[in-house]
Design an enzyme around this catalytic site. Structure first.
Site, PDB file in Angstrom:
ATOM      1  N   SER A 224       0.936  -1.029   0.037  1.00  0.00           N
ATOM      2  CA  SER A 224      -0.058   0.084   0.009  1.00  0.00           C
ATOM      3  C   SER A 224       0.743   1.276   0.093  1.00  0.00           C
ATOM      4  O   SER A 224       1.900   1.124   0.460  1.00  0.00           O
ATOM      5  CB  SER A 224      -0.757   0.083   1.275  1.00  0.00           C
ATOM      6  OG  SER A 224      -1.412   1.379   1.396  1.00  0.00           O
TER       7      SER A 224
ATOM      8  N   TYR B 112      -2.686  -0.497  10.507  1.00  0.00           N
ATOM      9  CA  TYR B 112      -2.647  -1.029   9.202  1.00  0.00           C
ATOM     10  C   TYR B 112      -1.209  -0.466   8.586  1.00  0.00           C
ATOM     11  O   TYR B 112      -0.506  -1.509   8.110  1.00  0.00           O
ATOM     12  CB  TYR B 112      -3.847  -0.305   8.316  1.00  0.00           C
ATOM     13  CG  TYR B 112      -3.850  -0.571   6.967  1.00  0.00           C
ATOM     14  CD1 TYR B 112      -4.315  -1.598   6.401  1.00  0.00           C
ATOM     15  CD2 TYR B 112      -3.398   0.326   6.038  1.00  0.00           C
ATOM     16  CE1 TYR B 112      -4.361  -2.043   5.108  1.00  0.00           C
ATOM     17  CE2 TYR B 112      -3.637   0.125   4.682  1.00  0.00           C
ATOM     18  CZ  TYR B 112      -3.884  -0.991   4.067  1.00  0.00           C
ATOM     19  OH  TYR B 112      -4.041  -1.306   2.759  1.00  0.00           O
TER      20      TYR B 112
HETATM   21  N1  LIG Z   1      -8.578  -0.343  -1.574  1.00  0.00           N
HETATM   22  C1  LIG Z   1      -7.523   0.347  -1.502  1.00  0.00           C
HETATM   23  O1  LIG Z   1      -7.729   1.721  -1.430  1.00  0.00           O
HETATM   24  C2  LIG Z   1      -6.112  -0.151  -1.183  1.00  0.00           C
HETATM   25  C3  LIG Z   1      -5.106   0.769  -1.051  1.00  0.00           C
HETATM   26  C4  LIG Z   1      -3.887  -0.045  -0.875  1.00  0.00           C
HETATM   27  C5  LIG Z   1      -3.737  -1.186  -0.728  1.00  0.00           C
HETATM   28  N2  LIG Z   1      -5.072  -2.036  -0.812  1.00  0.00           N
HETATM   29  C6  LIG Z   1      -4.744  -3.421  -0.423  1.00  0.00           C
HETATM   30  O2  LIG Z   1      -5.438  -4.369  -1.255  1.00  0.00           O
HETATM   31  C7  LIG Z   1      -5.661  -5.617  -0.637  1.00  0.00           C
HETATM   32  C8  LIG Z   1      -7.105  -5.864  -1.097  1.00  0.00           C
HETATM   33  O3  LIG Z   1      -7.967  -5.101  -0.428  1.00  0.00           O
HETATM   34  P1  LIG Z   1      -9.366  -4.223  -1.128  1.00  0.00           P
HETATM   35  O4  LIG Z   1      -9.055  -2.905  -1.240  1.00  0.00           O
HETATM   36  O5  LIG Z   1      -9.486  -5.080  -2.296  1.00  0.00           O
HETATM   37  O6  LIG Z   1     -10.354  -4.441  -0.092  1.00  0.00           O
HETATM   38  P2  LIG Z   1     -11.579  -5.502   0.106  1.00  0.00           P
HETATM   39  O7  LIG Z   1     -12.630  -5.089  -0.726  1.00  0.00           O
HETATM   40  O8  LIG Z   1     -12.098  -5.026   1.572  1.00  0.00           O
HETATM   41  O9  LIG Z   1     -11.004  -6.817   0.166  1.00  0.00           O
HETATM   42  C9  LIG Z   1     -10.248  -7.356   0.932  1.00  0.00           C
HETATM   43  C10 LIG Z   1     -10.108  -8.870   0.987  1.00  0.00           C
HETATM   44  O10 LIG Z   1      -9.289  -9.590   2.040  1.00  0.00           O
HETATM   45  C11 LIG Z   1     -10.318 -10.446   2.690  1.00  0.00           C
HETATM   46  N3  LIG Z   1      -9.680 -10.626   4.108  1.00  0.00           N
HETATM   47  C12 LIG Z   1      -9.973  -9.918   5.052  1.00  0.00           C
HETATM   48  N4  LIG Z   1      -9.618 -10.780   6.298  1.00  0.00           N
HETATM   49  C13 LIG Z   1      -9.117 -11.915   5.802  1.00  0.00           C
HETATM   50  C14 LIG Z   1      -8.568 -13.096   6.198  1.00  0.00           C
HETATM   51  N5  LIG Z   1      -8.683 -13.388   7.725  1.00  0.00           N
HETATM   52  N6  LIG Z   1      -8.183 -14.270   5.618  1.00  0.00           N
HETATM   53  C15 LIG Z   1      -8.549 -14.237   4.124  1.00  0.00           C
HETATM   54  N7  LIG Z   1      -8.837 -13.122   3.666  1.00  0.00           N
HETATM   55  C16 LIG Z   1      -9.511 -11.964   4.404  1.00  0.00           C
HETATM   56  C17 LIG Z   1     -11.613  -9.889   2.613  1.00  0.00           C
HETATM   57  O11 LIG Z   1     -12.548 -10.876   3.058  1.00  0.00           O
HETATM   58  P3  LIG Z   1     -13.911 -10.726   3.726  1.00  0.00           P
HETATM   59  O12 LIG Z   1     -14.889 -10.149   2.892  1.00  0.00           O
HETATM   60  O13 LIG Z   1     -14.108 -12.310   4.023  1.00  0.00           O
HETATM   61  O14 LIG Z   1     -13.692  -9.598   4.921  1.00  0.00           O
HETATM   62  C18 LIG Z   1     -11.468  -9.571   1.158  1.00  0.00           C
HETATM   63  O15 LIG Z   1     -11.960 -10.579   0.322  1.00  0.00           O
HETATM   64  C19 LIG Z   1      -5.273  -5.474   0.916  1.00  0.00           C
HETATM   65  O16 LIG Z   1      -4.042  -5.960   1.235  1.00  0.00           O
HETATM   66  C20 LIG Z   1      -5.262  -3.767   0.940  1.00  0.00           C
HETATM   67  O17 LIG Z   1      -4.334  -3.767   1.956  1.00  0.00           O
HETATM   68  C21 LIG Z   1      -6.056  -1.449  -0.798  1.00  0.00           C
END
Ligand SMILES: NC(=O)c1ccc[n+]([C@@H]2O[C@H](COP(=O)([O-])OP(=O)(O)OC[C@H]3O[C@@H](n4cnc5c(N)ncnc54)[C@H](OP(=O)(O)O)[C@@H]3O)[C@@H](O)[C@H]2O)c1
Length: 282
Positions: A135, A148
């Site tokens: 991130s 985080y």
């Molecule tokens: N969106 C942003 O702005 C952003 C920016 C920088 C980095 N990221 C990174 O991108 C990645 C994906 O996030 P996203 O933005 O796509 O958010 P998201 O839509 O909330 O997706 C996160 C995913 O991680 C899963 N997860 C949470 N806890 C877990 C666990 N204990 N075991 C397995 N899976 C788990 C969630 O599953 P559940 O639905 O079951 O909770 C969901 O499938 C993350 O690593 C995040 O740090 C996101």
């Protein structure tokens, strides 16, 4: 032949994981789209993806999923996309030991355990790609994101060390550094905030009203927010380039931060971050 290239992805129930799993499968890879909850595994299987339950906070679940994937692939795995995570909101002084432990269990320890299960396979076959979804907050801190931020800084440290340790192998490690991306991250963050932060009794209770407002807002809250396809593009490069990048910046805020943190003294960078987070809106 891409269909002989097996890719394991975590956190595929929504957001970036769902997009990357779907599109890599469309492209011809054999994708193991794992998800934390059974209901999402069923949904993903029904949608035509090959899904297995994998909860990163639970070692037994990681081991069982890995065993099943090894069986289905005869122990061949081209790539791992470490992605599943959540963002614990709350000021550092309001983080209980349980809150930060839970954040590390999912965002770091689970990723490390899975990575280290996969490495012997990659060593044995003589190649592999490991891609970590880090991130912009693995590069700079942001108010009320301490837990985080800590997991992403720690991830940067482990992944960067491991890349050096694996330099004489054909296992390549890349970090993706997204800024704001459309996903369910705020919905999941709200759940963790309400579960772990005693926000009514906090010295920051007034500012937390803005945090709650932000976490409840649907759609982009920041300029420069991109769809998950922006991350997908970098994942494809990290999988397919002969020389994958060490870091992939995604979104204008990440490029800006990458530049500023190189040129600004620490104090000036702090001043900028304090100014940007004034009012606790971000
Ligand atoms: N969106 C942003 O702005 C952003 C920016 C920088 C980095 N990221 C990174 O991108 C990645 C994906 O996030 P996203 O933005 O796509 O958010 P998201 O839509 O909330 O997706 C996160 C995913 O991680 C899963 N997860 C949470 N806890 C877990 C666990 N204990 N075991 C397995 N899976 C788990 C969630 O599953 P559940 O639905 O079951 O909770 C969901 O499938 C993350 O690593 C995040 O740090 C996101």
């Amino acid at each position: 032949m891409l269909k002989n290239k097996n890719i394991l992805i975590t956190g595929c129930s929504s957001g970036i994981g769902l997009c990357v799993a779907t599109e890599l499968q469309n492209k011809g890879y054999r994708v193991f789209a794992t998800a934390r909850q059974k209901k999402d595994v069923d949904k993903l299987n029904a949608a035509g993806l090959e899904s297995i339950q994998l909860d990163l906070s639970d070692s037994d679940s990681i081991q069982a999923a890995f065993k099943e994937i090894t069986k289905r692939t005869n122990g061949k795995l081209y790539g791992l996309f470490n992605n599943g995570a959540y963002a614990q909101a709350g000021a550092v002084e309001d983080l209980t030991r349980d809150a930060i432990r839970a954040q590390f269990e999912t965002n770091l320890f689970g990723w490390l355990e899975l990575t280290n299960l996969v490495i012997p396979i990659m060593r044995h076959q003589g190649y592999g790609r490991i891609i970590h979804n880090s991130s912009i907050l693995g590069m700079i801190p942001l108010k009320f994101r301490g837990a985080y931020v800590a997991t992403k800084y720690a991830l940067e440290g482990l992944a960067s060390t491991q890349r050096i340790e694996l330099a004489d192998t054909n296992i390549k490690i890349s970090l993706i550094e997204p800024g704001p991306i459309v996903s369910h991250i705020r919905e999941n963050s709200l759940i963790a905030f309400e579960k772990y932060i005693n926000y009514r009794d906090s010295a920051f209770s007034k500012q937390y009203e803005h945090v709650l407002e932000r976490l409840k807002t649907e759609g982009p809250v920041m300029k420069g927010t991109l769809p998950p396809e922006a991350v997908l593009k970098r994942v494809i490069h990290a999988l397919e380039s002969k020389r994958p990048n060490i870091r992939y910046y995604v979104t204008t805020p990440t490029y800006l931060v990458g530049f500023l943190r190189r040129i600004l003294p620490y104090r000036l960078m702090d001043m900028l971050l304090i100014k940007t987070s004034k009012g606790g809106k971000r």
